[in-house]
Scaffold this motif. Structure first.
Motif: not given
Length: 105
Positions: A47-65, A86-95
């Protein structure tokens, strides 16, 4: 009884066969596997991974596999059409106060 199942590295899903490629590519059609330099040793949970990617890339968590968490790294499948975002927007993300460091596996 189990002789007709085939090898563990090959599975049949509705007429389509997907082979285990050692973790570098996604098992799911239309998905791309990404690698994260954080794992169990860092206290990372799916859930840490889904939350970080979904929030920073502005995509729904349900599409993450599929997410696989190893000791020092993790693998996550994202839709092929969203990899660039995902790669460009999550560059500044932290978990858990650690940089995400996301790249293609």
């Amino acid at each position: 009884r189990f002789a007709d199942r085939g090898a563990k590295s090959s599975r049949d899903f509705g007429g389509k066969t997907f082979r285990d490629s050692g973790g570098k590519t996604s098992h799911e059609p239309g998905m791309v596997r990404l690698s994260i330099r954080l794992g169990k040793e860092h206290g990372i949970r799916p859930n840490d991974i889904v939350g970080a990617i979904a929030a920073h890339a502005d995509i729904p968590g349900a599409v993450i596999g599929k997410i696989t968490i190893h000791d020092r790294n993790s693998l996550v499948d994202v839709p092929e059409n969203l990899v660039g975002k995902v790669l460009s927007k999550a560059a500044n993300a932290q978990i858990r106060r650690q940089p995400l460091e996301l790249q293609k596996a």
